[in-house]
Enzyme design. Structure first.
Site, PDB file in Angstrom:
ATOM      1  CB  SER A   1     -62.196 -39.656  40.891  1.00  0.00           C
ATOM      2  OG  SER A   1     -61.925 -38.726  41.654  1.00  0.00           O
TER       3      SER A   1
ATOM      4  CG  ASP B   1     -60.043 -41.704  47.978  1.00  0.00           C
ATOM      5  OD1 ASP B   1     -59.514 -40.355  48.100  1.00  0.00           O
ATOM      6  OD2 ASP B   1     -60.809 -41.661  47.284  1.00  0.00           O
TER       7      ASP B   1
ATOM      8  CG  HIS C   1     -58.394 -40.668  44.711  1.00  0.00           C
ATOM      9  ND1 HIS C   1     -59.713 -40.850  45.072  1.00  0.00           N
ATOM     10  CD2 HIS C   1     -57.937 -40.239  43.697  1.00  0.00           C
ATOM     11  CE1 HIS C   1     -60.195 -40.249  44.213  1.00  0.00           C
ATOM     12  NE2 HIS C   1     -59.626 -39.863  43.171  1.00  0.00           N
TER      13      HIS C   1
END
Length: 700
Positions: free
Chosen positions: A553, A639, A673
């Site tokens: 991320s 995501d 995600h």
């Protein structure tokens, strides 16, 4: 459709151009953002095929690593039950099943402590299954549970499900007395629910076009969703909202936050149709959170208190804030939990988490002591308000997740359960003494000392010969506190040193540590990580040709940035769901979460200085014709936090600009995600990444 080389980008699209602050930038791969375009899907599919082919020689190792994690894990197991009212609540897993089963059992007469799981992980006698994730997930490639919220009287369960990975949930209500599912069904909700005191009303959240939770709704149980009422709508796009019921069950809290500013509104839980009252109006730069405690609201805040202070105000007429714990620079207060007779403050100091206890009616306080040099401790689930015993979670790099009960009066710490780690491939029982952990420090370019947490197999040489993985994040004041990982044992037992770089932008050393790694100081995050990598080599932990970097991320942005800054420092880089196209994303306010992020990264649309600064470090814009280390990028098609096209574009540009490198892109086509859902799928994903890492470290 044709590709230039296996997995290479399609070379038929017209590049896009954009001009900001006098700069015209060409984006050759912007077309990959068209998720519904068949050519985009074909490109991602081709990349997956190329990655599978390029890693085919690791298939056996992947199977071995997956088997080792499975072998070390007690697959049929039970969590330590938590008491709420007349029931013990817990979850359990069953061998061969992907998802948890959520259960409860009535509290027996005279029962004071929780019923502990047996060695076989069997269901508790008298068990009531509330929700079986495996049954819900049947027929779906992805499953995620959002809300799981039992009403105060224990009669109703609100739960929500996501079958795509896009974090938009369908909310339902189950009658736990009859076992029937009510007709109530609310689509497109977000995380976060709160019950009224009598269970007649449920509050929930929805998101706007940019995936920002912006509306709090009130739903009367048994009524159509079309009759639901908006209780609060946040129009300022910098702010997002949350909703929760206080532990005392007296108030509904509506939490309104930007990256630097807060506002809290309250509704009496006994009067759910009442108008929300503001605790304190928002003031730019002032953050605060609220907890109810008797006649007062507790206020944790940073008003003239960089590392936060604790105050209170009247619950009947909120006004002035009266100090309870004054600001102490270097001791970051992170949360306060209120119980009838005690307050427990979660804090961190000198890079370690801690807990401070205050007895009501006394000025005395004390911190709970723990023996290891590195650890992570915090409050676990504690739904009961009238209690003198609190549940703690504890772990370290060598100590598996542990559940304790702590008596706030006698100060007795009781270990209830430590997560079992079963014998590995050699048949030996797991022994923490086989591993060592320690804190080290690197010196950044500006002289700042950067902490590093390390764990390794006892006897690992410190002569530069050991392979090493260094992990980093460094954003949003998120702290990478020590955590135990069963899959990590497979690396440690092969001689790998695992290091966590506690770089600026995180929160490990307080609010100032965070401030020094955001906005126009963001590059400190990247140079700190490079300094850690250089230190690991210089101090004999490893060598640069046996060092792999890993991040996800915002930590994936870190990976892309250090690949450009110091490609010679690493033998490989793993970037998972990586935020590598930062400038283009932050320039587009229509994308999910962009506007709320401007106070973290800067607003390049309106601020030329922010534009130039982000442009100078964003990985996608700064790819050059250099010798990059091998790179593995892993992403998910659905995501909503870091869109799949960021790593897809990055890998495409790397291949075009630095074609001699070894770059792989793996896209999960049914995930969000957090990657694939289900514990076995997650273990397989980790085995895939770990096998690639071991190959880079010459251990495959």
């Amino acid at each position: 459709m044709t590709t230039e080389t296996p997995g290479a980008p399609v070379a038929k699209r017209i590049p896009t151009e954009r001009t900001h602050h006098g700069h015209t930038v060409v984006d050759e791969y912007a077309w990959l953002a068209a998720k519904d375009d068949p050519e985009t899907i074909a490109h991602l599919t081709a990349e997956n095929a190329h990655t599978e082919s390029a890693t085919a020689h690791l298939a056996g190792l992947r199977d071995t690593l997956f088997a080792e994690t499975k072998q070390r894990t007690k697959e049929t197991d039970l969590s330590v039950p938590v008491r709420k009212g007349g029931h013990w609540y817990y979850s359990r897993t069953v061998e061969g099943q992907q998802y948890a089963i959520h259960c409860r059992r009535a509290v027996a007469e005279g029962e004071t402590g929780p019923p502990l799981p047996g060695e076989d992980g069997a269901p508790l006698p008298g068990e009531e299954i509330l929700l079986d994730g495996n049954a819900l997930a049947e027929g779906h490639d992805f499953f995620s549970l959002g809300a799981f919220d039992v009403s105060p009287d224990g009669r109703l369960l609100a739960y929500s499900t996501d079958f795509a990975g896009d974090e938009r949930f369908t909310l339902r209500i189950k009658d736990l007395t009859s076992g029937e599912l009510l007709a109530d069904e609310i689509p497109d909700t977000f995380y976060g629910t709160a019950w009224s005191a009598d269970g007649s009303t449920l509050f929930y959240l929805t998101v706007d076009h940019a995936w920002r939770p912006h509306k709090v709704w009130r739903h009367a149980v048994g009524s159509p969703a079309g009759e639901d009422v908006v209780v609060h709508e946040e129009s300022d796009e910098r702010f997002w909202v949350g909703v929760e019921l206080t532990r005392s069950e007296k108030f509904i809290l509506i939490d309104i936050n930007s990256k630097v500013t807060s506002e809290v509104r309250v509704i009496p839980a006994g009067n759910p149709t009442g108008e929300p009252a503001i605790i304190a109006p928002r003031r730019q730069g002032v953050e605060y959170s609220v907890e109810h405690h008797g006649h007062r609201f507790l206020i944790l805040h940073n008003d003239q208190a960089e590392d936060f202070a604790l105050s209170y105000t009247s619950a009947d007429a909120p006004g002035n804030w009266v100090p309870i714990i004054e600001h102490s620079p270097g001791t970051r207060l992170e949360a306060v939990d209120a119980f009838a007779n005690h307050l427990v403050v979660s804090l961190r100091t000198e890079g370690l988490t801690g807990l401070r206890v205050l007895a009501v009616g006394s000025t005395d306080s004390y911190d709970i002591d723990f023996p290891e040099p590195l650890y992570n401790v915090g409050l676990d689930s504690n739904p009961e308000y009238q209690t003198d015993t609190v549940r703690l979670h504890y772990a370290s790099l060598v100590t598996p997740d542990s559940v304790y009960d702590y008596h706030l009066v006698t100060r007795e710490l009781t270990l209830l359960r430590r997560r079992p780690v079963l014998p590995g491939p050699d048949g030996r029982p797991f022994d923490p003494a086989d591993y060592e952990q320690q804190r080290d420090w690197a010196i950044a370019d500006d002289g700042t000392r950067v902490p590093i947490s390390l764990v390794y197999r006892t006897g690992t040489p410190r002569d530069g010969s050991a392979p090493c993985v260094v992990y980093g994040y460094g954003s949003y004041e998120a702290s990478m506190d020590p955590w135990f990982s069963t899959p990590r044992l497979s690396l440690l037992d092969r001689g790998v040193v695992f290091a966590v770089a506690h770089i600026r932008g995180g929160g490990e050393l307080g609010r100032r540590w965070y401030e020094q790694g955001k906005l126009l100081a963001k590059k400190n995050t990247f140079t700190d990580f490079v300094a850690v990598a250089r230190h690991l080599v210089k101090s004999g932990w490893t060598s640069s040709d046996r060092l792999v970097a890993r991040g996800a991320s915002a930590g994936g942005l870190l990976m892309g940035a250090v690949a450009n800054l110091a490609p010679d420092a690493f033998a490989g880089i793993v970037a998972q769901v990586p935020f590598v196209d930062a400038l283009n994303s932050i320039l587009d306010p229509s994308l999910p979460l962009t506007v709320t992020e401007w106070e973290e990264w800067g607003n390049p649309l309106d601020d030329p200085e922010a534009y130039e600064y982000i442009r100078s470090y964003t990985p996608y814009e700064n790819v050059v014709a250099a010798a990059y280390p091998p790179i593995l990028a892993v992403t998910s098609l659905n995501d909503t936090r870091v869109l799949y096209h960021e790593p897809a574009k990055w890998i495409a540009r790397l291949r075009a600009v630095a074609p001699d490198g070894d770059y792989l892109l793996k896209t999960e086509m049914e995930a969000g995600h957090g990657g694939p859902s289900g514990r076995y799928n997650a273990w397989k994903e980790e085995a895939f990444v770990a096998a690639w890492i071991l190959d880079r470290l010459r251990l495959a």
